[in-house]
Scaffold this active site. Structure first.
Site, PDB file in Angstrom:
ATOM      1  CG  ASP A   1      -1.732   1.250   1.387  1.00 36.92           C
ATOM      2  OD1 ASP A   1      -1.827   1.962   0.057  1.00 36.92           O
ATOM      3  OD2 ASP A   1      -2.148   1.554   2.279  1.00 36.92           O
TER       4      ASP A   1
ATOM      5  CG  ASN B   1      -6.145   3.583  11.632  1.00 38.88           C
ATOM      6  OD1 ASN B   1      -6.822   3.437  12.574  1.00 38.88           O
ATOM      7  ND2 ASN B   1      -6.389   2.724  10.623  1.00 38.88           N
ATOM      8  CG  HIS B   2      -3.162   0.819   9.310  1.00 39.11           C
ATOM      9  ND1 HIS B   2      -3.954   1.851   9.048  1.00 39.11           N
ATOM     10  CD2 HIS B   2      -2.277   0.855   8.300  1.00 39.11           C
ATOM     11  CE1 HIS B   2      -3.568   2.613   7.863  1.00 39.11           C
ATOM     12  NE2 HIS B   2      -2.362   2.034   7.395  1.00 39.11           N
TER      13      HIS B   2
ATOM     14  CG  ASP C   1      -8.200  -0.961  12.009  1.00 39.04           C
ATOM     15  OD1 ASP C   1      -7.263  -0.407  11.048  1.00 39.04           O
ATOM     16  OD2 ASP C   1      -9.363  -0.935  11.935  1.00 39.04           O
TER      17      ASP C   1
ATOM     18  CG  ASP D   1      -2.087   7.391   7.034  1.00 37.57           C
ATOM     19  OD1 ASP D   1      -2.255   7.848   5.590  1.00 37.57           O
ATOM     20  OD2 ASP D   1      -2.544   6.071   7.278  1.00 37.57           O
TER      21      ASP D   1
ATOM     22  CD  GLU E   1      -5.157  10.734   4.792  1.00 34.56           C
ATOM     23  OE1 GLU E   1      -5.843  10.275   3.820  1.00 34.56           O
ATOM     24  OE2 GLU E   1      -5.065   9.685   5.705  1.00 34.56           O
TER      25      GLU E   1
ATOM     26  CG  ASP F   1      -4.177   8.604  -1.151  1.00 36.07           C
ATOM     27  OD1 ASP F   1      -3.482   7.554  -1.396  1.00 36.07           O
ATOM     28  OD2 ASP F   1      -4.376   9.003   0.106  1.00 36.07           O
TER      29      ASP F   1
HETATM   30  C1  NOJ Z   1      -4.217   7.517   3.713  1.00 36.54           C
HETATM   31  C2  NOJ Z   1      -3.106   7.354   2.668  1.00 36.54           C
HETATM   32  O1  NOJ Z   1      -3.194   8.555   1.966  1.00 36.54           O
HETATM   33  C3  NOJ Z   1      -3.441   6.052   1.706  1.00 36.54           C
HETATM   34  O2  NOJ Z   1      -2.242   6.247   0.498  1.00 36.54           O
HETATM   35  C4  NOJ Z   1      -3.296   5.012   2.381  1.00 36.54           C
HETATM   36  O3  NOJ Z   1      -3.526   3.898   1.427  1.00 36.54           O
HETATM   37  C5  NOJ Z   1      -4.163   4.878   3.588  1.00 36.54           C
HETATM   38  N1  NOJ Z   1      -4.067   6.096   4.341  1.00 36.54           N
HETATM   39  C6  NOJ Z   1      -3.904   3.687   4.469  1.00 36.54           C
HETATM   40  O4  NOJ Z   1      -2.849   4.071   5.148  1.00 36.54           O
END
Ligand code: NOJ
Ligand code: CA
Length: 547
Positions: A60, A102-103, A170, A200, A240, A310
């Site tokens: 990711d 968060n994770h 998470d 994030d 974010e 994103d």
């Molecule tokens: C937000 C990030 O901008 C995104 O790229 C990511 O996939 C998610 N958080 C999960 O961490």
């Protein structure tokens, strides 16, 4: 009042692995970033925001982390990171990191331990359920790709929760030990010299994991900020948080008019209004949104953006508005991700129309807040829709027109991500070296305009006022601060127009046009102010020096 660094500069986001390779393995590295710092300084960048550069399986984009206290070895060593920090500091460039707590990745040793032993000290670091959770199919972040938020783990004999992909369990942020660890992670990097973090997935991070009380735990943000300030007084969190206006107020928090929690939040709603306005050729969505956004507490600041790593998330528009944007900018369903956003870079979204690209960035830069730009935007880089999901917009930086684009000397087939090879956005056409030599290139325009911005402190720290009365396609606003007053006119429509703004005239000073889409002559007549179709002008009404 003293200027605070994050309110006057220009932020630039990049993924180290995609920026500049120096050892020929096809992956960008800290050494490469170091060698490009002068490029970034010349561009006018004051702060870097690095996408996650931690050890990670990178399923990711590196947001799946398996060690918070190291850098990914393919980017270099921790020593290379420290050297890069030093070199950035020498040039007056600050560095912010992504704080992704968060994770974790499912490969993180904490999760490996937690899943394999119910008595592991890390078991309670994650969120488990012995039975199938009733909300298994609710609140997915990547619908269409990840269709549930709980997965049954054969090893653990239990379900674990994941707001994002199933390989991103998470963390149990209800657990004080996890909270403490998050503080420790932040302190670790602050002590290595970073100026703060992009936080994030902030709304998910502060969402209680257990119990009936589901109110967001905003105070966690204040506590984290207090720890950070203890180590570095001028450190900043940039959240974010794509949330409602009401909730945004809570992210900043307030005591005696001063922000108490995070100092910066991305202006997601403004981003969507900007895209809608550009699609409609109508400035009113931007004006309306600026009026609706909550007033910021003292020292609070928006981070404005057009694109990030994103998709362009249009989830806060109505279905009808999204359709309008689709018709204008993204007619092919393959250009969309997760049913809500456009997985393209801005230049192709705007059909490569140079006038509209300049207009869009000029508008962004004139908005209240600190502009954040993503690597390659200054060149007008394109994307690769043949890559899955958001990978489409994560191709290597285009430095020159040689094979490998100056990004790496490796065989391009071994690159960490493929180049944009063909078409109008190919590195053979869109690249730093060729644009540097061309006084009319987008890169030259960015340099000029960012420099103008940095001499115009009122944009970041002043009061913004919308001036009504022009045609619907034209946005007129002005920023006033201790450095003076600047007027901005942006014509989102194709028809030229003439505005009558004489009331703004201060007879003592001559208005001065210092940024414009084309040459309108030297003098500025505010009673007959011409603006071309898709044109824009920045006009200094009053300049204060020595205040
Ligand atoms: C937000 C990030 O901008 C995104 O790229 C990511 O996939 C998610 N958080 C999960 O961490
Ligand atoms: Ca490398």
């Amino acid at each position: 009042m003293l200027t605070r660094w994050y309110r006057t500069g220009v932020f630039y986001s990049l993924d180290v692995g995609l920026f500049q390779d120096t050892n020929g393995d096809g992956v960008g590295d800290f050494q490469g970033l170091m060698e490009r710092l002068d490029y970034l300084g010349r561009l006018g960048v004051s702060t870097l925001w690095l996408n996650p550069m931690y050890p990670s399986p990178r399923r990711d984009g590196g947001y799946d982390i398996c060690d918070y206290y190291h850098v990914h070895q393919r980017l270099g060593s921790l020593g290379d990171f420290a050297l890069m920090m030093h070199e950035a500091g020498e040039r007056g460039i600050r560095v912010m990191l992504d704080l992704v707590v968060n994770h974790t990745s499912d490969q993180h040793p904490w999760f490996q331990s937690a899943r394999s032993d119910p008595n592991s000290p890390y078991r309670d670091w994650y969120v488990w359920s012995e039975t199938e959770p009733p909300d298994r199919f609710e609140g997915m972040v990547f619908p269409g790709v990840e269709n549930e938020i709980w997965t049954y783990d054969e090893v653990a004999h239990a379900w674990y929760r994941h707001r994002f992909y199933r390989f991103e369990p998470d963390l149990n942020t209800d657990n004080p030990a996890v909270q403490e660890e998050i503080h420790k992670i932040a302190m670790f990097w602050i002590d290595l010299g970073v100026s703060g973090f992009r936080v994030d997935a902030a709304p998910f991070l502060i969402e209680p994991r257990h119990g009936p009380d589901k109110r967001p735990r905003y105070e966690f943000l204040r506590e984290l900020r207090e720890s950070m300030s203890w180590h570095r007084g001028d450190s900043v969190m940039l959240a974010e948080a794509n949330v409602s206006d009401e909730e945004l107020r809570e992210y900043f928090g307030q005591a005696d008019g001063t922000a108490t929690r995070v100092l910066m939040v991305f202006a997601f709603r403004l981003n969507q209004a900007l895209i809608l306005a550009l699609a409609r050729e109508d400035a009113r969505p931007v004006a309306a949104t600026l009026r609706e956004l909550p007033d910021l507490p003292r020292y609070g600041q928006w981070a404005t953006f057009l694109r990030n790593h994103d998709e362009v998330d249009l989830g806060r528009l109505t279905e009808e508005e999204r359709q309008e944007v689709a018709r204008a900018f993204a007619p092919d369903p393959d250009m969309w991700a997760y049913g809500r956003g456009i997985r393209r870079r801005l230049a192709p979204i705007l059909h490569g129309d140079r006038r509209r690209i300049e207009l869009a960035y000029s508008l962004q830069m004139s908005m209240p807040g600190t502009p954040v730009i993503r690597y390659g935007e200054e060149l007008g880089m394109g994307d690769r829709l043949d890559l899955p999901e958001r990978e489409a917009i994560r191709t290597p930086m285009q430095w020159d027109h040689t094979p490998g684009a100056g990004f790496s000397s490796a065989d391009p087939r071994a690159f960490t991500a493929p180049l944009v090879e063909d078409g109008p956005y190919s590195y053979k056409i869109v690249n730093v070296t060729d644009e540097r030599l061309d006084p009319n290139s987008l890169l030259t325009w960015f340099e000029r305009t960012l420099h103008a911005l940095r001499e115009c402190e009122e944009i970041g720290t002043g009061d913004h006022e919308i001036i009504d009365g022009g045609p619907p396609g034209v946005m007129v606003h002005q920023a006033t601060g201790r450095t003076g007053t600047t007027l901005f006119v942006h014509n989102l429509a194709n028809q030229p127009c003439r505005l009558k703004l004489g009331d703004l005239h201060d007879p003592v000073q001559e208005p001065l046009s210092f940024v414009a889409d084309s040459d309108y002559g030297n003098g500025v007549d505010l009673d007959a102010l011409d603006v071309a179709g898709y044109g824009y002008r920045w006009i200094r009404l009053r300049r204060m020096v020595g205040q």
